[in-house]
Enzyme design. Structure first.
Site, short mmCIF file in Angstrom:
data_model
loop_
_atom_site.label_atom_id
_atom_site.label_comp_id
_atom_site.label_asym_id
_atom_site.label_seq_id
_atom_site.Cartn_x
_atom_site.Cartn_y
_atom_site.Cartn_z
N LYS A 44 57.79 -8.90 -11.69
CA LYS A 44 58.80 -8.00 -12.28
C LYS A 44 58.54 -6.53 -11.93
O LYS A 44 59.47 -5.81 -11.59
CB LYS A 44 58.80 -8.12 -13.83
CG LYS A 44 59.18 -9.48 -14.37
CD LYS A 44 59.31 -9.45 -15.88
CE LYS A 44 58.06 -9.07 -16.63
NZ LYS A 44 56.92 -9.99 -16.47
N ARG A 51 61.02 -8.64 -25.02
CA ARG A 51 60.11 -9.79 -24.94
C ARG A 51 60.22 -10.68 -26.16
O ARG A 51 59.56 -11.71 -26.22
CB ARG A 51 58.68 -9.29 -24.85
CG ARG A 51 58.09 -9.28 -23.44
CD ARG A 51 56.75 -8.64 -23.54
NE ARG A 51 55.79 -9.04 -22.58
CZ ARG A 51 55.42 -8.31 -21.53
NH1 ARG A 51 56.01 -7.18 -21.27
NH2 ARG A 51 54.45 -8.73 -20.75
N ARG A 102 45.34 -10.20 -8.47
CA ARG A 102 45.96 -8.87 -8.58
C ARG A 102 44.91 -7.80 -8.87
O ARG A 102 44.02 -7.99 -9.68
CB ARG A 102 46.99 -8.90 -9.72
CG ARG A 102 47.63 -7.54 -9.99
CD ARG A 102 48.92 -7.66 -10.74
NE ARG A 102 48.75 -7.97 -12.15
CZ ARG A 102 49.77 -8.12 -13.00
NH1 ARG A 102 51.01 -8.01 -12.56
NH2 ARG A 102 49.54 -8.40 -14.26
N ARG A 105 42.87 -5.72 -13.91
CA ARG A 105 43.40 -5.30 -15.21
C ARG A 105 42.68 -6.10 -16.30
O ARG A 105 42.44 -7.28 -16.12
CB ARG A 105 44.90 -5.62 -15.25
CG ARG A 105 45.78 -4.41 -15.22
CD ARG A 105 47.22 -4.76 -15.05
NE ARG A 105 47.80 -5.50 -16.17
CZ ARG A 105 49.09 -5.76 -16.30
NH1 ARG A 105 49.95 -5.33 -15.39
NH2 ARG A 105 49.55 -6.45 -17.31
N ARG A 152 48.60 -14.95 -22.43
CA ARG A 152 49.85 -14.27 -22.09
C ARG A 152 50.93 -15.28 -21.70
O ARG A 152 52.11 -15.11 -22.02
CB ARG A 152 49.61 -13.26 -20.97
CG ARG A 152 48.78 -12.08 -21.45
CD ARG A 152 48.26 -11.25 -20.29
NE ARG A 152 49.29 -10.55 -19.57
CZ ARG A 152 49.21 -10.20 -18.29
NH1 ARG A 152 48.13 -10.50 -17.59
NH2 ARG A 152 50.19 -9.57 -17.72
P1 AMP Z 1 53.11 -6.12 -18.84
O1 AMP Z 1 52.53 -5.10 -17.92
O2 AMP Z 1 54.60 -6.03 -18.95
O3 AMP Z 1 52.61 -7.51 -18.55
O4 AMP Z 1 52.56 -5.75 -20.31
C1 AMP Z 1 51.17 -5.69 -20.60
C2 AMP Z 1 50.97 -5.83 -22.10
O5 AMP Z 1 51.61 -4.75 -22.78
C3 AMP Z 1 51.55 -7.10 -22.72
O6 AMP Z 1 50.69 -8.22 -22.59
C4 AMP Z 1 51.70 -6.65 -24.18
O7 AMP Z 1 50.45 -6.62 -24.85
C5 AMP Z 1 52.17 -5.20 -24.01
N1 AMP Z 1 53.66 -5.14 -23.90
C6 AMP Z 1 54.38 -4.72 -22.83
N2 AMP Z 1 55.69 -4.79 -23.09
C7 AMP Z 1 55.82 -5.27 -24.34
C8 AMP Z 1 56.91 -5.60 -25.17
N3 AMP Z 1 58.19 -5.46 -24.75
N4 AMP Z 1 56.66 -6.07 -26.42
C9 AMP Z 1 55.40 -6.20 -26.86
N5 AMP Z 1 54.30 -5.95 -26.13
C10 AMP Z 1 54.50 -5.48 -24.87
#
Ligand code: AMP
Length: 222
Positions: A13, A88, A124, A157, A168
């Site tokens: 994404k 989400r 990654r 990360r 996740r």
């Molecule tokens: P991502 O980089 O989008 O995978 O986000 C990394 C982490 O940030 C996720 O595993 C959540 O802990 C938090 N996070 C990001 N976006 C959201 C969201 N829309 N709602 C809740 N937590 C989020």
């Protein structure tokens, strides 16, 4: 127009949102990036979010909805934007309708199987200096584990550790996958295969977006 990219962690994404931003001039709003920046800077928001992120759990709806509400009001988002990592949960999707409900939207889910996701996430790496994302699998990074863009050190990360990845993916199936039906019912859902190179995936996404944009232009003319 608003483009919402749906898909599990590791589906690409973030990479695809950057490409959409570049080609269609729709600013990217990535809640994950905003939260990670807050954690790095040690702001009150970062302190609240950090523990949940480290465990692969979702940060509270209130926090992320507040971030998105602020972002979509920026002048640069007047023409539209692309959302990466939001919504989400169903409650976040409903909040988005409240925040900016009159905007047309298209949801594109990137489909990819679990085995491939785990492989991608464990490979990654993120540059500690310029935050560019790279994969150890894509090409041998310059000088071993160095960023091809700026030469900075590459790091894993925190939430790309295998035990967190599993969590996740579980959270995605339980809390985010139900958004498919929400957007199917609104007639704005499409999906594409996330297999292949980033270029191949982007050409599938572009194909969809060109269709939506020309449909919207037709609508305005008639
Ligand atoms: P991502 O980089 O989008 O995978 O986000 C990394 C982490 O940030 C996720 O595993 C959540 O802990 C938090 N996070 C990001 N976006 C959201 C969201 N829309 N709602 C809740 N937590 C989020």
């Amino acid at each position: 127009m608003r483009v919402i990219l749906l898909g599990p962690p590791g589906s690409g994404k973030g990479t695809q949102a950057c490409r959409i931003e570049e080609k269609y001039r729709l600013p990217k709003i990535s809640t994950g990036d905003i939260l990670r920046q807050a954690v790095r800077s040690g702001t009150p928001l970062g302190l609240k979010a950090e523990a949940m992120m480290r465990q692969g759990l979702l940060v509270s709806d209130d926090i992320v909805v507040g971030l998105v509400e602020e972002a979509v009001q920026r002048e640069e988002c007047r023409r539209g934007y692309v959302l990466d990592g939001f919504p989400r949960t169903l409650s976040q999707a409903e909040s988005l309708v409240r925040i900016d409900g009159r905007r047309t939207e298209q949801v594109i889910e990137i489909l990819i199987d679990a085995e491939e996701l785990i492989h991608r996430l464990t490979q990654r790496r993120v540059c500690a200096r310029c935050r560019a994302i790279t994969s150890l699998a894509a090409k041998a990074p310059r000088g071993g584990e160095l960023c091809a863009v700026c030469g900075g050190n590459l790091e894993l990360r925190d939430d790309d550790r295998p035990e967190v990845i599993r969590e996740r993916l579980r959270v995605f199936s339980a809390q985010t996958a139900p958004l498919r039906d929400f957007y199917l019912n609104r007639n704005v859902y499409s999906s594409i295969s996330g297999k292949g190179t980033a270029d191949e995936v982007f050409s599938r996404i572009s194909g969809l977006l060109e269709g939506f944009l020309s449909g919207a232009a037709e609508g305005r003319r008639s």
